[in-house]
Design an enzyme around this catalytic site. Structure first.
Site, PDB file in Angstrom:
ATOM      1  N   ASP A  43      -8.104 -10.329   3.485  1.00 61.02           N
ATOM      2  CA  ASP A  43      -9.381 -10.159   2.564  1.00 61.02           C
ATOM      3  C   ASP A  43      -9.172  -9.165   1.539  1.00 61.02           C
ATOM      4  O   ASP A  43      -8.541  -8.139   1.822  1.00 61.02           O
ATOM      5  CB  ASP A  43     -10.131  -9.948   3.652  1.00 61.02           C
ATOM      6  CG  ASP A  43     -10.494 -10.988   4.707  1.00 61.02           C
ATOM      7  OD1 ASP A  43     -10.046 -12.243   4.375  1.00 61.02           O
ATOM      8  OD2 ASP A  43     -10.979 -10.634   5.729  1.00 61.02           O
TER       9      ASP A  43
HETATM   10  N1  URA Z   1      -8.364 -11.049   9.798  1.00 59.91           N
HETATM   11  C1  URA Z   1      -9.536 -10.584   9.026  1.00 59.91           C
HETATM   12  O1  URA Z   1     -10.510 -10.861   9.445  1.00 59.91           O
HETATM   13  N2  URA Z   1      -9.298 -10.200   7.663  1.00 59.91           N
HETATM   14  C2  URA Z   1      -7.966 -10.024   7.168  1.00 59.91           C
HETATM   15  O2  URA Z   1      -7.782  -9.719   6.087  1.00 59.91           O
HETATM   16  C3  URA Z   1      -6.946 -10.407   8.226  1.00 59.91           C
HETATM   17  C4  URA Z   1      -7.156 -10.784   9.470  1.00 59.91           C
END
Ligand code: URA
Length: 243
Positions: free
Chosen positions: A104
């Site tokens: 993310d």
């Molecule tokens: N899980 C999440 O919620 N975000 C990420 O970036 C990676 C794994």
């Protein structure tokens, strides 16, 4: 390596843009096995000796970089508005690198950048169950109860429960710190798993993916090439890399 066009060979290796290298070729600056070649479409492979202005240009087929992703950049190759993880490696010779999976925008830590599609597939395939370990700061009390619930698999609103996940509680209180290991890569998976137990993730950083561990010496936003050992461990699917 299969045969590729001479102009692609040279532009992949960072000699110039496709049109710049075409010019060099047409001007007679490029030799293949000591003979001048003036046609950009001429096919070469890694067995050929390619020189530009008398200097040999060897072909590196695959590149593997470990990036310590900072928050605020997106895991994409291009984005019209946002800074991407590839903007952080501007001096890379290759134009065909891509991030293996997505973190993310606000997630930090280990991200592998490569042009090796087969390895990416191996690491991302849901059937391979590659471990991904994250450090997370959690708003909410995380206790043994959550450890058990994560180990059983959680309903995060998808068709299927998540696969069993390992939760290690580093500190427990109104704000908790954990390490969590998952074997899938569903959208916002870690955040949604904590939401399923009435907590929320306020900070998330990936520490490892399969055998590959984030190099602690890499500052946020910095990257380095993988070592031969790291590459071969990842390819063989070893859980631990030797050093
Ligand atoms: N899980 C999440 O919620 N975000 C990420 O970036 C990676 C794994």
């Amino acid at each position: 390596m299969k045969q590729i066009r001479l102009d692609k060979y040279l532009s992949d290796m960072g000699i110039g843009t496709r049109s710049q290298v075409k010019n060099l070729i047409r001007k007679g600056k490029v030799t293949v096995n000591e003979g001048v070649v003036k046609t950009p479409e001429f096919k070469v492979s890694s067995k050929d000796v390619v020189n530009v202005d008398g200097i040999q240009v060897s072909y590196v087929e695959y590149e593997y970089l470990m990036l310590n992703k900072p928050g605020g950049v997106v895991s994409a190759t291009e984005d019209r508005r946002e800074r991407t993880v590839l903007d952080l490696v501007p001096d890379s010779a290759r134009k065909d690198l891509f991030p293996v999976g997505r973190l993310d925008k606000d997630t930090e830590g280990l991200l592998l950048l490569t042009n090796d599609g087969a390895l990416a597939h191996q690491l991302l395939s849901p059937r391979k169950h590659v471990d991904k370990t994250y450090f997370a700061t959690i708003q909410g009390l995380v206790s043994e109860d959550e450890v058990e619930r994560f180990a059983k698999g959680l309903d995060i609103g998808d068709e299927k429960l998540t696969l069993p996940a390992k939760l290690k509680v580093l500190s427990s209180g109104p704000v908790s710190e954990v390490e969590v290991t998952i074997q899938e890569g569903r959208y916002h998976q870690v955040k949604r798993m904590f939401e399923a137990v009435d907590c929320s993730v306020t900070y998330l950083k990936r520490l490892s993916m399969g055998s590959l561990k984030l190099d602690e010496k890499l500052d946020s936003g910095a990257y380095r090439a993988l070592t031969e050992d790291e590459i071969s461990s990842l390819k063989s699917g070893n859980k631990e890399s030797e050093g």
